[in-house]
Design a protein around this motif. Structure first.
Motif, PDB file in Angstrom:
ATOM      1  N   GLU A  46       0.843  -1.202   0.000  1.00 32.51           N
ATOM      2  CA  GLU A  46       0.000   0.000   0.000  1.00 32.51           C
ATOM      3  C   GLU A  46       0.874   1.248   0.000  1.00 32.51           C
ATOM      4  OE1 GLU A  46      -4.023  -0.971   2.451  1.00 32.51           O
ATOM      5  OE2 GLU A  46      -2.167  -1.020   3.629  1.00 32.51           O
ATOM      6  N   LEU A  47       1.915   1.233   0.826  1.00 29.57           N
ATOM      7  CA  LEU A  47       2.842   2.358   0.857  1.00 29.57           C
ATOM      8  C   LEU A  47       3.529   2.526  -0.495  1.00 29.57           C
ATOM      9  CD1 LEU A  47       4.455   1.986   4.380  1.00 29.57           C
ATOM     10  CD2 LEU A  47       3.453   4.084   3.467  1.00 29.57           C
ATOM     11  N   LYS A  48       3.981   1.426  -1.064  1.00 27.06           N
ATOM     12  CA  LYS A  48       4.673   1.471  -2.355  1.00 27.06           C
ATOM     13  C   LYS A  48       3.763   2.064  -3.426  1.00 27.06           C
ATOM     14  CE  LYS A  48       7.434  -1.262  -5.579  1.00 27.06           C
ATOM     15  NZ  LYS A  48       7.169  -0.280  -6.590  1.00 27.06           N
ATOM     16  N   ARG A  49       2.511   1.628  -3.474  1.00 25.11           N
ATOM     17  CA  ARG A  49       1.554   2.163  -4.452  1.00 25.11           C
ATOM     18  C   ARG A  49       1.295   3.654  -4.212  1.00 25.11           C
ATOM     19  NH1 ARG A  49      -0.991  -2.817  -3.892  1.00 25.11           N
ATOM     20  NH2 ARG A  49      -2.359  -1.997  -2.288  1.00 25.11           N
ATOM     21  N   SER A  50       1.170   4.030  -2.947  1.00 26.32           N
ATOM     22  CA  SER A  50       0.883   5.430  -2.618  1.00 26.32           C
ATOM     23  C   SER A  50       2.029   6.350  -3.008  1.00 26.32           C
ATOM     24  CB  SER A  50       0.601   5.575  -1.119  1.00 26.32           C
ATOM     25  OG  SER A  50      -0.562   4.866  -0.770  1.00 26.32           O
ATOM     26  N   ILE A  51       3.258   5.901  -2.779  1.00 24.09           N
ATOM     27  CA  ILE A  51       4.430   6.720  -3.092  1.00 24.09           C
ATOM     28  C   ILE A  51       4.705   6.701  -4.591  1.00 24.09           C
ATOM     29  CG2 ILE A  51       6.917   6.993  -2.720  1.00 24.09           C
ATOM     30  CD1 ILE A  51       6.385   5.775   0.127  1.00 24.09           C
ATOM     31  N   GLY A  52       4.597   5.527  -5.183  1.00 21.96           N
ATOM     32  CA  GLY A  52       4.708   5.404  -6.632  1.00 21.96           C
ATOM     33  C   GLY A  52       6.115   5.308  -7.182  1.00 21.96           C
ATOM     34  N   THR A  53       7.004   6.189  -6.783  1.00 22.38           N
ATOM     35  CA  THR A  53       8.335   6.242  -7.395  1.00 22.38           C
ATOM     36  C   THR A  53       9.410   5.519  -6.590  1.00 22.38           C
ATOM     37  OG1 THR A  53       8.768   8.335  -6.280  1.00 22.38           O
ATOM     38  CG2 THR A  53       7.850   8.439  -8.522  1.00 22.38           C
TER      39      THR A  53
END
Length: 117
Positions: A46-53
């Motif tokens: 979820e964190l990875k998707r939210s941050i994206g880059t």
């Protein structure tokens, strides 16, 4: 009120300012803290998707450092597949007024930057 946060003759790393910078230094640490403050509890993906880059490895390293610094709590649930959740510790939550002030400053000064360009 103090005259300066970094007195003459004192190394930056030996000041409260330097200590705070050492905890939030890095491209993603404040962004991770922001997302955890907004969502209370998040899983790694979820964190990875939210941050994206951010890469999987970089996020893992940043979360581990934030956990070691006492800003983030890692909760592991013994199940198959394993479930791990991250949230802000009380110490991490105490940084939120600082991040909010940065947000307010940025919003107030974005227009000024537009005039400079």
């Amino acid at each position: 009120m103090r005259e300066t946060c970094v007195p003459t003759g004192v190394a930056l790393k030996d000041t409260g300012f330097g200590h705070t910078l050492s905890l939030v230094n890095g491209k993603y640490k404040m962004v991770i803290l922001y997302w955890l403050a907004e969502n209370k509890v998040m899983r790694h993906n979820e964190l990875k998707r939210s941050i994206g880059t951010i890469s999987f490895k970089t996020l893992s390293v940043m979360l581990k450092e934030l956990e070691e610094d006492g800003l983030v709590i890692r909760q592991e649930y013994p199940q198959i597949p394993p479930k791990v959740e991250y949230s802000l510790s009380e110490r991490g939550q105490s940084l939120m007024p600082l991040l909010n002030m940065m947000c307010n400053w940025g919003e107030a000064n974005m227009a000024a930057l537009e005039h400079v360009k």
